[in-house]
Design an enzyme around this catalytic site. Structure first.
Site, PDB file in Angstrom:
ATOM      1  N   TYR A   1       1.925   5.285  -2.503  1.00 51.56           N
ATOM      2  CA  TYR A   1       2.062   6.404  -2.258  1.00 51.56           C
ATOM      3  C   TYR A   1       3.761   6.658  -3.384  1.00 51.56           C
ATOM      4  O   TYR A   1       3.956   7.996  -2.884  1.00 51.56           O
ATOM      5  CB  TYR A   1       2.166   6.723  -0.882  1.00 51.56           C
ATOM      6  CG  TYR A   1       0.139   6.943  -0.512  1.00 51.56           C
ATOM      7  CD1 TYR A   1      -0.311   8.222  -0.292  1.00 51.56           C
ATOM      8  CD2 TYR A   1      -0.497   5.485  -0.902  1.00 51.56           C
ATOM      9  CE1 TYR A   1      -1.994   8.543  -0.494  1.00 51.56           C
ATOM     10  CE2 TYR A   1      -1.228   6.067  -0.277  1.00 51.56           C
ATOM     11  CZ  TYR A   1      -2.600   6.911  -0.232  1.00 51.56           C
ATOM     12  OH  TYR A   1      -3.615   6.899  -0.318  1.00 51.56           O
TER      13      TYR A   1
ATOM     14  N   HIS B   1      -9.148   0.295 -11.586  1.00 55.80           N
ATOM     15  CA  HIS B   1      -9.051   1.362  -9.603  1.00 55.80           C
ATOM     16  C   HIS B   1      -7.343   1.847 -10.155  1.00 55.80           C
ATOM     17  O   HIS B   1      -7.152   3.013 -10.475  1.00 55.80           O
ATOM     18  CB  HIS B   1      -9.211   0.746  -9.095  1.00 55.80           C
ATOM     19  CG  HIS B   1      -8.169   1.296  -7.152  1.00 55.80           C
ATOM     20  ND1 HIS B   1      -8.651   2.973  -7.337  1.00 55.80           N
ATOM     21  CD2 HIS B   1      -7.717   1.249  -6.818  1.00 55.80           C
ATOM     22  CE1 HIS B   1      -8.112   2.954  -6.293  1.00 55.80           C
ATOM     23  NE2 HIS B   1      -7.477   2.354  -6.458  1.00 55.80           N
ATOM     24  N   PHE B   2      -6.337   0.711 -10.191  1.00 60.84           N
ATOM     25  CA  PHE B   2      -5.074   0.783 -10.118  1.00 60.84           C
ATOM     26  C   PHE B   2      -4.686   1.763 -11.548  1.00 60.84           C
ATOM     27  O   PHE B   2      -3.775   2.084 -12.252  1.00 60.84           O
ATOM     28  CB  PHE B   2      -3.639   0.252  -9.364  1.00 60.84           C
ATOM     29  CG  PHE B   2      -4.303  -2.021 -10.230  1.00 60.84           C
ATOM     30  CD1 PHE B   2      -3.071  -1.406 -11.464  1.00 60.84           C
ATOM     31  CD2 PHE B   2      -4.805  -2.520  -9.179  1.00 60.84           C
ATOM     32  CE1 PHE B   2      -3.146  -2.651 -11.808  1.00 60.84           C
ATOM     33  CE2 PHE B   2      -4.187  -3.694  -9.821  1.00 60.84           C
ATOM     34  CZ  PHE B   2      -3.643  -3.600 -11.016  1.00 60.84           C
ATOM     35  N   HIS B   3      -5.609   1.137 -12.721  1.00 61.56           N
ATOM     36  CA  HIS B   3      -4.949   1.773 -13.830  1.00 61.56           C
ATOM     37  C   HIS B   3      -5.481   3.549 -14.106  1.00 61.56           C
ATOM     38  O   HIS B   3      -4.974   4.143 -15.048  1.00 61.56           O
ATOM     39  CB  HIS B   3      -5.046   0.799 -15.253  1.00 61.56           C
ATOM     40  CG  HIS B   3      -4.651  -0.135 -15.988  1.00 61.56           C
ATOM     41  ND1 HIS B   3      -5.108  -1.936 -14.735  1.00 61.56           N
ATOM     42  CD2 HIS B   3      -3.418  -0.489 -16.207  1.00 61.56           C
ATOM     43  CE1 HIS B   3      -3.635  -2.844 -15.188  1.00 61.56           C
ATOM     44  NE2 HIS B   3      -3.026  -2.042 -16.046  1.00 61.56           N
TER      45      HIS B   3
ATOM     46  N   ARG C   1     -10.563 -10.434 -12.031  1.00 59.88           N
ATOM     47  CA  ARG C   1      -9.057 -10.173 -12.912  1.00 59.88           C
ATOM     48  C   ARG C   1      -7.760 -11.175 -12.886  1.00 59.88           C
ATOM     49  O   ARG C   1      -8.325 -12.259 -11.910  1.00 59.88           O
ATOM     50  CB  ARG C   1      -8.300  -8.929 -12.016  1.00 59.88           C
ATOM     51  CG  ARG C   1      -7.506  -9.644  -9.882  1.00 59.88           C
ATOM     52  CD  ARG C   1      -7.311  -8.677  -9.122  1.00 59.88           C
ATOM     53  NE  ARG C   1      -5.941  -7.791  -9.697  1.00 59.88           N
ATOM     54  CZ  ARG C   1      -5.043  -7.371  -8.805  1.00 59.88           C
ATOM     55  NH1 ARG C   1      -5.651  -7.179  -7.303  1.00 59.88           N
ATOM     56  NH2 ARG C   1      -4.639  -6.824  -9.231  1.00 59.88           N
ATOM     57  N   ARG C   2      -6.358 -10.756 -13.337  1.00 61.41           N
ATOM     58  CA  ARG C   2      -5.616 -12.261 -13.355  1.00 61.41           C
ATOM     59  C   ARG C   2      -6.179 -13.437 -13.986  1.00 61.41           C
ATOM     60  O   ARG C   2      -5.557 -14.654 -13.618  1.00 61.41           O
ATOM     61  CB  ARG C   2      -5.110 -12.057 -12.434  1.00 61.41           C
ATOM     62  CG  ARG C   2      -3.874 -11.094 -11.796  1.00 61.41           C
ATOM     63  CD  ARG C   2      -3.692 -10.945 -10.083  1.00 61.41           C
ATOM     64  NE  ARG C   2      -2.458 -10.359 -10.044  1.00 61.41           N
ATOM     65  CZ  ARG C   2      -2.090 -10.440  -9.069  1.00 61.41           C
ATOM     66  NH1 ARG C   2      -2.108 -11.172  -7.786  1.00 61.41           N
ATOM     67  NH2 ARG C   2      -0.840  -9.077  -8.949  1.00 61.41           N
TER      68      ARG C   2
ATOM     69  N   HIS D   1       0.552  -1.561   0.431  1.00 64.37           N
ATOM     70  CA  HIS D   1       0.209  -0.085   0.359  1.00 64.37           C
ATOM     71  C   HIS D   1       0.612   1.411  -0.276  1.00 64.37           C
ATOM     72  O   HIS D   1       0.748   2.673  -0.879  1.00 64.37           O
ATOM     73  CB  HIS D   1      -1.339   0.126   1.045  1.00 64.37           C
ATOM     74  CG  HIS D   1      -1.810   1.402   0.945  1.00 64.37           C
ATOM     75  ND1 HIS D   1      -3.323   1.407   0.016  1.00 64.37           N
ATOM     76  CD2 HIS D   1      -1.640   2.781   1.478  1.00 64.37           C
ATOM     77  CE1 HIS D   1      -3.480   2.312  -0.339  1.00 64.37           C
ATOM     78  NE2 HIS D   1      -2.902   3.092   0.626  1.00 64.37           N
TER      79      HIS D   1
END
Lengths: 544, 57
Positions: free
Chosen positions: A224, A371-373, A436-437, A220
């Protein structure tokens, strides 16, 4: 202006940036291929596996591109704000660069040989070649050299400027690297104490839950580590780009300190669906996760305020008249600005992911991938692209030309469209339950799975669009290296004269690091005590 | 009385000029509206998925 090009410091930064873009290019090819396979458009030749390509994509994009770019960018900013790197600092930095590069090459070789198809999270009990884990150690220890270099340079500035508040960029660079060090302690612990002895065969089993928990202790704050340099650009560089001022130095520092404190003791929100961890500690870490909303919204406020203040100083009228005053025709502003806008849905998705009940809806679905894309592959990547258009000319003593600007605008538009389409498809089909994956499958033509196919084909098409953007970006970089000679400034904005003086407490690290250490001990001690006694461990599996 | 009114008027004008020099002194109404809209977007997204959770559970 101090000429930075042709110095060993500029070569150091440039080397990092070029390795980062080499990784982005290879990772981008892998991304396009996996999109086409997942959508059922192509099949990979020569026995190349979908998960092999997926591993290369994740490692090269999420770990290599980001880490190299960030460190190269931070070095350049340290030189700009604190002066040339001290000779020892420069040497340490080069050692770190070499270690990271050797680690990257070794890791990529292991993935290409299909000896490490464990995805970028390398979850146990999937067992890769031990040399893949050695490669990770080299990358992490190399990055610690960057930590030593940047913090040493920062401390040198503080020693030679007694009683003065440090330059905002230098403060933020040091915060980023301190965050990185605290985060990577988790990944170093699991790789050195668990994965390496297990993969070399020195021990038979691995405690899976501890390895996953240590990974997410790192995973996580890793997010950041990507976002803080992005915020450096937004807080310190974009105001200069638009001809405005930093809204408030104190607010920017406070936001960074809060990000540092609230991004580490929160990894369990990635493990909400996992058994073996007490719901009480999951709850506590979810609460801590939500506190990160505070500095995020402070950042949003500061950005809007910077833009509005600038617009009003130019005579903007009405509630939103200032929006029209921004320099959208300049890629150095446009790319980070588009990234900033798309961070709004990205942030909303993050809050959904971290909420216990809603995590049950989206866990391990393509929603998370979407989301993370949006976060790292759109917000962070576009901000870094915008930086690249002035940083490479700055480092090489070249000029930023109109032609480069036009190319950059195209890159930004194509990348943003590609990512919006891809992420939207991923979010929607994720809510419908698509995992996913997972390689292409229709689950024996199950009607639910067949409904996902349209979205997966949209993802494939957008993957091609994104690859086109990468080609244009690579062409831009070659053009930058051959652009007419000249001087390009490293833009650092001044603080608004109306902002109050920065309190010294916001420049004192030890207070905030102690608070963070206390929070980490509080949030992780009991979960780890439970996990240490959680069963016999697992032997290794090669699932590919 | 008139002299005092003139003095106040002149001070108000001076403040106005200072505000233009330091844009930050301007009321940040647009910023306020923008962060409210941002907050509303986050709340709506969150509630939407929460309703989906309730619907499926």
């Amino acid at each position: 202006m101090i000429q930075v090009h042709k110095t060993t410091d500029s070569k150091l930064s440039l080397s990092h940036i070029l390795v980062a873009y080499a990784a982005l290019t290879i990772g981008g090819i892998c991304g396009m291929l996996q999109g086409l396979v997942r959508g059922g458009v192509i099949e990979l030749p020569y026995g190349i596996g979908y998960y092999q390509v997926l591993t290369a994509h994740g490692v090269l994009m999420a770990l290599v591109f980001t880490t190299f770019f960030i460190i190269g960018f931070l070095y350049a900013g340290m030189v700009r704000t604190t002066g040339p790197l001290l000779p020892t600092v420069n040497k340490i930095a080069w050692v770190g660069f070499l270690m990271m590069t050797v680690g990257t090459v070794l890791g990529v070789i292991m993935v290409l040989l299909n000896k490490a198809t464990v995805l970028y999270t390398f979850y146990a009990p999937m067992k890769a070649s031990p040399w893949f884990y050695v490669a990770l150690v080299l990358i992490v220890v190399g990055s610690w050299c960057a930590l030593v270099a940047i913090v040493s340079q920062f401390r040198y500035w503080k020693r030679t400027h007694k009683g003065k508040i440090s330059p905002l960029f230098a403060f933020m660079a040091a915060s980023t690297m301190i965050l990185w060090f605290i985060a990577t302690l988790g990944v170093a612990a699991t790789v050195l104490l668990q994965f390496i002895p297990w993969s070399f065969g020195w021990v038979d089993t691995i405690n899976v839950m501890i390895s996953r928990t240590l990974f997410w202790y790192f995973g996580h704050p890793l997010v950041y580590f990507w976002l803080l340099p992005t915020y450096v650009v937004w807080y310190v560089i974009l105001p200069k780009m638009i001809g405005g001022k930093i809204f408030s130095d104190s607010m920017a520092r406070l936001a960074f300190i809060l990000f540092l404190i609230f991004s580490v003791p929160v990894g369990l929100h990635h493990q909400l669906m996992e058994p073996g961890i007490s719901p009480t500690w999951k709850y506590i870490q979810v609460v801590l996760t939500f506190l990160v909303v505070v500095p995020s919204l402070m950042t949003a406020f500061a950005m809007f305020a910077t833009f509005e203040s600038y617009g009003r100083s130019k005579g903007a009228k009405g509630l939103f008249g200032w929006i029209r005053m921004l320099p959208y025709g300049d890629v150095r502003f446009l790319a980070p600005f588009v990234g900033m806008l798309l961070f709004i849905p990205a942030g909303a998705g993050g809050i959904i992911n971290a909420s216990n009940q809603m995590n049950a809806v989206v866990h391990n679905t393509l929603f998370v991938t979407g989301h993370f894309h949006l976060t790292v592959a759109t917000t962070v990547a576009l901000t870094f692209f915008g930086v690249t258009y002035w940083l490479i000319p700055h480092l090489t003593g070249r000029t930023f030309t109109k032609k480069l600007n036009r190319m950059g605008i195209w890159v930004t538009i194509i990348w943003a469209i590609g990512m919006v389409i891809m992420s939207a498809a991923m979010h929607i089909v994720g809510l419908f339950g698509a995992p996913r994956r997972t390689a292409y499958t229709t689950y024996n033509d199950h009607p639910v799975a067949l409904e996902w196919l349209t979205y997966e084909r949209v993802m494939a098409i957008s993957g091609v669009l994104l690859f086109i953007a990468i080609i244009l970006l690579v062409i831009s970089i070659v053009m930058m290296l051959r652009a007419p000679k000249g001087e390009e400034e490293f833009p650092i904005a001044e603080v608004n004269a109306a902002a109050g003086q920065t309190p010294a407490v916001l420049d004192k690290w030890w207070i905030w690091i102690i608070i963070l250490a206390v929070l980490i001990v509080f949030a992780y001690t009991m979960p780890f005590i439970d996990l240490i006694n959680s069963g016999p461990g697992s032997k290794g599996w090669v699932t590919w | 009385m008139d002299a005092r009114r003139d003095q106040m008027e002149s001070k108000r004008r001076e403040n106005g000029n200072n505000q233009q020099e330091h844009g930050q002194d301007e009321p940040l109404k647009g910023t306020f509206a923008s962060v409210l809209m941002l907050g509303a977007f986050i709340a709506v997204s969150w509630i939407g998925v929460f309703l989906l959770f309730l619907n499926r559970s």
